[in-house]
Enzyme design. Structure first.
Site, mmCIF file in Angstrom:
data_model
loop_
_atom_site.group_PDB
_atom_site.id
_atom_site.type_symbol
_atom_site.label_atom_id
_atom_site.label_comp_id
_atom_site.label_asym_id
_atom_site.label_seq_id
_atom_site.Cartn_x
_atom_site.Cartn_y
_atom_site.Cartn_z
ATOM 1 N N ASN A 138 50.204 19.226 -16.648
ATOM 2 C CA ASN A 138 50.675 19.756 -15.374
ATOM 3 C C ASN A 138 51.028 21.218 -15.559
ATOM 4 O OD1 ASN A 138 51.807 20.299 -12.944
ATOM 5 N ND2 ASN A 138 53.661 19.091 -13.289
ATOM 6 N N CYS A 139 50.250 22.088 -14.958
ATOM 7 C CA CYS A 139 50.459 23.517 -15.157
ATOM 8 C C CYS A 139 51.172 24.152 -13.989
ATOM 9 C CB CYS A 139 49.132 24.203 -15.368
ATOM 10 S SG CYS A 139 48.297 23.525 -16.776
ATOM 11 N N VAL A 140 51.667 23.362 -13.060
ATOM 12 C CA VAL A 140 52.302 23.966 -11.890
ATOM 13 C C VAL A 140 53.733 23.476 -11.759
ATOM 14 C CG1 VAL A 140 50.162 24.339 -10.658
ATOM 15 C CG2 VAL A 140 51.384 22.182 -10.421
ATOM 16 N N LEU B 59 45.593 20.369 -12.523
ATOM 17 C CA LEU B 59 46.888 21.019 -12.763
ATOM 18 C C LEU B 59 48.080 20.096 -12.591
ATOM 19 C CD1 LEU B 59 46.261 24.235 -10.653
ATOM 20 C CD2 LEU B 59 45.631 23.843 -12.999
ATOM 21 N N GLU C 298 41.903 25.116 -17.377
ATOM 22 C CA GLU C 298 43.145 24.438 -17.760
ATOM 23 C C GLU C 298 42.948 23.547 -18.972
ATOM 24 O OE1 GLU C 298 46.008 25.307 -16.802
ATOM 25 O OE2 GLU C 298 45.058 26.698 -15.412
#
Lengths: 355, 75, 414
Positions: free
Chosen positions: C227-229, C195, C139
């Site tokens: 924040n990847c979610v 994430l 990430e």
């Protein structure tokens, strides 16, 4: 204009013209053609033809609800399952105004007819009628006045909404005069959420009326289960919403808004490990859980405590789902299914872990 | 889930990090745990110590299950 | 000392030649961009660059972050000087699924209505990392690649005269009528580990919160997303760059209200930390003599608890509050919307039920890690139909229920 929709109209003994309180125990009966308010309705809304009137005593329905409903469904069945050309399109009941017993009867009949014959079944009530809370989610309730003085507008409103439903139109609060049914539905507002927020705050600060876009719900409560009498002989089960599943997630439980729960064996397992189990949860940093799944569901120490006699025995299956954007309705369903299996194995106590 | 199981008369202790959510949804026996990503662990502790803490939490959970209550209680 | 923000509108983006902006046309030297990205981070195995324009029959998969290309023309420190933004251009990073919840952008069709990025000219980076990286490293690689690409493209606007140039003074220097209500913006940042992080001046927002910050710093890009979610309600870097609440509060400053300041706060993972954070935030706001607060959010579930802690505390302290939140009311809308509630939350702006389903028709082109489409279908409330159409909940669409209030989507009881 020729009538387009054939309706059955439901009334209590009083509005059906069969008597007053003395006839409150009258069993359901089906009379041909329109009666009382039904005749008025045909005049007000020519699209609707009342082909038959169902009359039932208020008390009969209130006290013997199950029996009354099954009798009513039997009476109506031929009408709704007729040949295409003779088939009845809808059921109307009431208006019940602010009459509690009548309201409950209208609600119960509409709900049963809708579920049994899959046709629109619409009633009308005054918003404070006690039957509204009971039935608004299952039954379309048109807004009616408080008493019979409002007969004309209430009938028109009820039949108008029913016609809209038959035409496949969507009903919207604000535009259509009915009691909202507790379902949240998206729409595009005129202004962005940010602009609406600042507008709302300015009104709130100025002491002007404003309407929140989400009214805080009241959660239902369950009475606490009795404490476990003797832990040393109790059977214990483990449940988690933290998404601990066997490696590879064999049931493919979704990382968010899980559509299922998994039941996995614990026989012969003294602890979870990074090799055997993992997290399927998408709502938290799963690094720590994947390193050591006991951090989410503490099987290792539960086994130690079992060996030490801190409790009787461990139910040999654990249950797991992912509590991440999962609807309360689904969570409830999984809970009930899990509870059934636990009862069958004589489980008295559960440790349920969440992240 | 907690409520649906408890409805059947089985005692449930809800072990979770965010107690207010558990309170709001109506769990009855609530056991506060460490943190969202590791309710029964603490990666900052050495493994021995971590496991000891985990065991204490489970012992507390068992005590909660054996405690008669008449309303929501945080243990 | 003022901050100037210049917005440049771009007519189109094209591959070819040297990267430059000429007569509204952004030319992109694809090879120079990938060479640049590969040379600065050896964890990148390869990177595929594509362009997606509004109206294209394109679906972008596994989106991690979206960023606006920009460059600081005169850098006199954060919140001072001048910054040029390529206003309608966005860098979209995507990559293999790490956290399950990477999102979708549809450039046309019904899904396009739900995301701001169907309206931007998107430079899409599909970044593949070398084998053996931990999820954190994976990430980190993609996040940094996004920033580097946004800087790379932003350079094209350095010597171009912006279409609009707005000057912002620090808040304390701007006069406002003492009769107007004092409004503070409370900006909740997700900060929960892998994430789920947010960065302030490049530092993880897990530390040093809550704090006040001058809004000009925010206009100058102080906050970036890690924040990847949670696609629907994550605040991408682009959202932080374009925070609509800041725009609205500046616009009404001196007219309807007195924009008194911004408090950044976090959404920690431990309850004690949540309570402590809420207490400190409330004390900060009281110290600013606020009459009212707007509270934005990121994420759902446990952040609801942060929002309710703040709502309860501020209302009890006599400070009026409006909270922005999305809902998770189930696909039929009949379920409970929030994980936590408070009696005091009597003024909530709903930005939509993220569980509502939408059928996304097949698209001619799929961008991003296409091989993960099947995995998406299993690991997320998606179902991929034979004809290539995709049935998803709105939570799969980037920015659909943005809790800064970017979209017009709302929800009501029917």
């Amino acid at each position: 204009m020729a009538a387009r929709y054939r309706a059955i109209f439901c009334l209590n003994q009083f509005f059906g013209g069969l008597g007053g309180e003395d006839k409150a125990y009258l069993a359901p009966q089906l009379l041909e053609g329109a009666r009382g308010p039904g005749i008025f309705l045909e005049r007000l809304v020519p699209e609707v033809e009342v082909v038959a009137t169902l009359v039932c005593g208020d008390n009969y329905l209130a006290e013997k609800t199950e029996l009354a409903i099954s009798e009513i469904l039997a009476l109506l069945r031929p009408w709704f399952e007729n040949e295409e050309k003779d088939r009845v399109h809808l059921l109307l009941a009431g208006p019940a105004f602010n009459a509690g017993r009548y309201g409950l009867a209208c609600g119960a009949i509409c709900k049963a007819v809708r579920e049994c014959f899959a046709v629109p079944a619409v009633t009308a009530m005054y918003p404070e009628n006690p039957a509204v809370e009971e039935y608004r989610k299952d039954v379309l309730i048109a807004r009616a006045g408080e008493d019979v003085m409002a007969m004309e507008e209430s009938l028109k409103n009820m039949a108008g909404l029913a016609c809209k439903l038959l035409q496949g139109e969507e009903l919207l609060p604000g535009r259509d005069d009915y009691i909202p049914q507790g379902r949240r539905k998206n729409y595009f507002a005129e202004k962005s959420g940010a602009v609406r927020a600042v507008d709302m705050l300015l009104k709130k600060l100025a002491g002007e009326p404003f309407s929140t876009e989400y009214v805080m719900p009241v959660f239902d409560r369950v009475a606490p289960a009795p404490a476990v009498q003797d832990m040393a002989i109790a059977r214990l089960a483990l449940v988690t919403s933290g998404g601990i599943v066997p490696h590879g997630n064999p049931d493919r439980i979704e990382a968010a808004n899980a559509s299922r729960f998994g039941a996995y064996p614990l026989q012969g397992l003294s602890a979870f490990s990074a090799e055997t189990h993992q997290s399927a949860h998408g709502g938290y940093d799963a690094t720590f859980a994947n390193e050591n799944p006991n951090r989410i569901l503490p099987l290792d120490v539960v086994r130690e405590l079992e060996a030490e006699g801190a409790f009787g025995s461990l139910h040999d299956t654990y249950y797991a789902t992912v509590g991440n954007g999962t609807s309360v309705a689904n969570a409830k369903k999984y809970g009930s299914e899990i509870a059934k299996r636990l009862l069958a194995d004589g489980v008295q106590a559960v440790i349920l872990t969440s992240t | 889930m907690t409520k649906a199981i408890e409805e059947k008369g089985i005692a449930v202790v809800h072990a979770c990090s965010i107690v207010p959510i558990s309170k709001t949804v109506g769990a009855n026996r609530i056991l506060p745990t460490v943190a969202i990503p590791h309710p029964f662990g603490d990666p900052d502790k050495d493994p021995e110590e971590e496991k000891k803490m985990r065991k204490e939490l489970v012992e507390k959970a068992l005590r909660a299950l054996a405690t008669p209550i008449d309303q929501q209680q945080v243990f | 000392m003022a901050f100037e923000r210049g917005d440049i509108t771009v007519a189109d983006v094209r591959f070819g030649g040297q990267t430059k902006l000429r007569e509204k046309m952004l030319f992109l030297d694809e090879k120079a961009l990938t060479d640049f990205l590969l040379s600065r981070d050896d964890r990148i195995a390869n990177c595929l660059v594509s362009i997606a324009r509004p109206g294209d029959s394109i679906r972008i998969l596994c989106v991690k972050d979206v960023l606006q290309p920009s460059c600081k023309i005169r850098d006199d420190g954060p919140g001072v000087g001048r910054r040029h933004n390529l206003d309608n251009v966005a860098v979209v990073t995507c990559g293999k699924i790490v956290g399950f919840q990477e999102g979708i952008i549809d450039m046309s069709g019904p899904g396009a209505l739900y995301t701001p990025f169907s309206g931007t000219l998107n430079v899409v980076l599909d970044v593949n990392v070398i084998p053996g990286l931990t999820p954190h490293q994976h990430e980190d690689t993609i996040r940094n690649a996004g920033h580097a690409a946004a800087d790379f493209l932003g350079e094209a606007g350095r010597s171009v005269a912006p279409d609009t140039l707005q000057s912002y003074a620090a808040l304390e220097e701007t006069a406002a009528s003492p009769d107007l209500p004092r409004v503070v913006y409370v900006y909740m940042l997700l900060s929960q580990g892998l994430l789920h992080d947010t960065y302030v001046f490049g530092r993880n927002a897990r530390e040093g919160m809550p704090r006040t910050i001058d809004p000009v710093m925010l206009l100058d890009g102080a906050i970036t997303s890690g924040n990847c979610v949670s696609a629907c309600d994550k605040n991408s870097s682009w959202h932080h760059q374009h925070n609509p609440l800041l725009r609205e509060l500046y616009l009404r400053h001196g007219r309807d209200l007195n924009f008194t300041g911004v408090v950044l706060t976090n959404e920690p993972v431990r309850l004690a930390a949540k309570e402590e954070s809420a207490e400190k935030t409330i004390a900060l706001i009281q110290g600013m003599n606020a009459d009212g607060v707007i509270l934005s959010k990121e994420g759902f579930g446990n952040p609801d608890a942060d929002q309710m802690l703040l709502t309860r505390g501020l209302e009890k302290a006599g400070i009026k509050l409006v909270a922005i939140s999305d809902e998770f009311a189930g696909p039929d809308g009949a379920s409970q919307s929030l994980a936590d509630t408070a009696e005091e939350a009597d003024a909530v702006v709903s930005v939509g039920n993220a569980n509502e389903r939408i059928l996304l028709p097949p698209m001619e082109r799929l961008l991003g890690p296409v091989s993960d489409l099947r995995r998406l279908a299993g690991a997320w409330p998606h179902s991929l139909h034979e004809d290539g159409s995709l049935e998803v909940e709105l939570q799969a669409i980037i920015g659909a229920t943005n809790e800064l209030g970017m979209q017009t989507l709302s929800c009501r009881e029917v």
